[in-house]
Design an enzyme around this catalytic site. Sequence first.
Site, PDB file in Angstrom:
ATOM      1  N   GLU A  75       0.814  -1.219   0.000  1.00 28.32           N
ATOM      2  CA  GLU A  75       0.000   0.000   0.000  1.00 28.32           C
ATOM      3  C   GLU A  75       0.845   1.265   0.000  1.00 28.32           C
ATOM      4  O   GLU A  75       0.574   2.220  -0.715  1.00 28.32           O
ATOM      5  CB  GLU A  75      -0.915   0.027   1.232  1.00 28.32           C
ATOM      6  CG  GLU A  75      -2.180  -0.786   1.070  1.00 28.32           C
ATOM      7  CD  GLU A  75      -3.074  -0.723   2.311  1.00 28.32           C
ATOM      8  OE1 GLU A  75      -4.014  -1.525   2.379  1.00 28.32           O
ATOM      9  OE2 GLU A  75      -2.828   0.126   3.204  1.00 28.32           O
ATOM     10  N   GLU A  76       1.880   1.284   0.842  1.00 24.34           N
ATOM     11  CA  GLU A  76       2.647   2.515   1.008  1.00 24.34           C
ATOM     12  C   GLU A  76       3.647   2.742  -0.124  1.00 24.34           C
ATOM     13  O   GLU A  76       3.952   3.881  -0.465  1.00 24.34           O
ATOM     14  CB  GLU A  76       3.376   2.514   2.360  1.00 24.34           C
ATOM     15  CG  GLU A  76       2.417   2.540   3.541  1.00 24.34           C
ATOM     16  CD  GLU A  76       3.100   2.878   4.853  1.00 24.34           C
ATOM     17  OE1 GLU A  76       4.329   3.045   4.883  1.00 24.34           O
ATOM     18  OE2 GLU A  76       2.384   2.979   5.875  1.00 24.34           O
TER      19      GLU A  76
END
Lengths: 302, 302
Positions: free
Chosen positions: B185-186
Amino acid sequence: MRYKMVTTLAPFPSMSASTNSSLTEPQMTAEDQVQQIQLLTSTDDDHGGVIVEMDDPMDSATFVSILRASISHWKQLGKKGVWVKLPIHLVSLVEALVKEGFWYHHAEPKYLMLVYWIPDTANTIPANATHRVGVGALVVNEKREVLVVQEKSGHFQGTGAWKFPTGVADQGEDICVAAVREVKEETGVDSEFLEVLAFRQSHMSFFEKSDLFFVCLLRPLSSDIQIQEVEIEAAQWMPFDEYATQPFMEKYELLKSINAIYLAKSDERYSGFTPVPTASNSSERKNYLYLNADDLKRHNSL
Amino acid sequence: MRYKMVTTLAPFPSMSASTNSSLTEPQMTAEDQVQQIQLLTSTDDDHGGVIVEMDDPMDSATFVSILRASISHWKQLGKKGVWVKLPIHLVSLVEALVKEGFWYHHAEPKYLMLVYWIPDTANTIPANATHRVGVGALVVNEKREVLVVQEKSGHFQGTGAWKFPTGVADQGEDICVAAVREVKEETGVDSEFLEVLAFRQSHMSFFEKSDLFFVCLLRPLSSDIQIQEVEIEAAQWMPFDEYATQPFMEKYELLKSINAIYLAKSDERYSGFTPVPTASNSSERKNYLYLNADDLKRHNSL
């Protein structure tokens, strides 16, 4: 009562005067232009929000009016999240808060925490707690005997199965403290925490909540057994091989794995995680960091 | 509506008739001696209790009357705990439940769980969840570069500090899954979970709740970085030595310990805990048991 008086300019003092034009208009003074409004007493949190801890009773209508004024005030200050902690004796105010747009965050037997998000942006309210922490305590003495119990209730009740003491960590209790406490409570035996041998994460164990179960190795500091009569039917020191070959174990992969781990451990071939006190980022309090201290020591001594 | 009709004998049909002795007493029939009463629909839990999941609206007075009849019915059946799960749109029934002796057990944004104990003995209602589970992901590639990010908010915002990705495990999510998800996600980088290097338990981290933070080692499966714009300011692959000597690290014992652990690991001198799928006691679902698989393998191959 947990709110404070603040002095603020009334929004439109002259308009309000003009609607009474049939009355003799009094000379306006500075005092006429201010009015007392009440706001909920709050403390700031670390994330741009405010926390209100209610305590004294209030009727719903009064509460809603003070709440609305307070939210308007916090909005002007650029506040984000609003937390209201409502003790159970103020249950009559829950409905009012929900109707004002608050939702539940978490609850404990004596209070309900509700939350509201002021900005138009997506909220960044942190998640609620998701896990309970359980501990199992493998206490083995120098004669290679395991401290085992039979429980009065629960899954193994009446089966004749001898198991190591288990329990749930209290709120705010360290894993290494909980393991020693459970052993003492159930059997009366004092012990010293050595290490976490393994842990298991399981889900949907209690409604939607998860469990983290830490299997711990402890060294006994006393041997006399004094059972806790409410929960425990019997307790004894049992030779490890007799403990590990109980027929019921066949069905429990976790228990069989723990037996394999203990055998490796007793040959000095297994390192678990040892608690090391570590300074916290934000306070004076030490937290425990659990790591493979054996390996780290060996490496640093190279 | 979540209640059912049951047919039961009225408690004292003849007494009720005799108070009307001045009236012409009708011929009693079997039908006169039964009446319809309503009970809440419930399912049994595994501990001698019942669970009621409310859904349809009801006025408080009707609810209290049905609730009392239900509790009386469950008491006759020897039931112990009574759980009532109340969705937030039925907030108007919370006060009634508390006045009947229920208390809060836990809450999530969309519902409140209340509980009541029927027997005269001390209750054995299980504790609520106490911990949030956080993950930190140390992703190191073959060139000994660490995947690091700068966050748009939080403690390190604007400090120039490069840190490994961190996040909170979702409800029901395994630690080893959460770590891979947070990295993806990051930073957009795919990765494979290797092991838990260490974990830290800290208390009072969110109101009264505690945190368990698992520091995980992952192997990258891709290298291109695509940052998540909402949370992340920047991301990059940074040589480990450059990462580990950032000045801000001096203040963080946890980060320094992780660096020492990684150095031992990269010399093949440190074993963390690896997730091993393990059959659950009560369901088909596999849970992960985290243990020192390196040591166990070495011992079993002796």
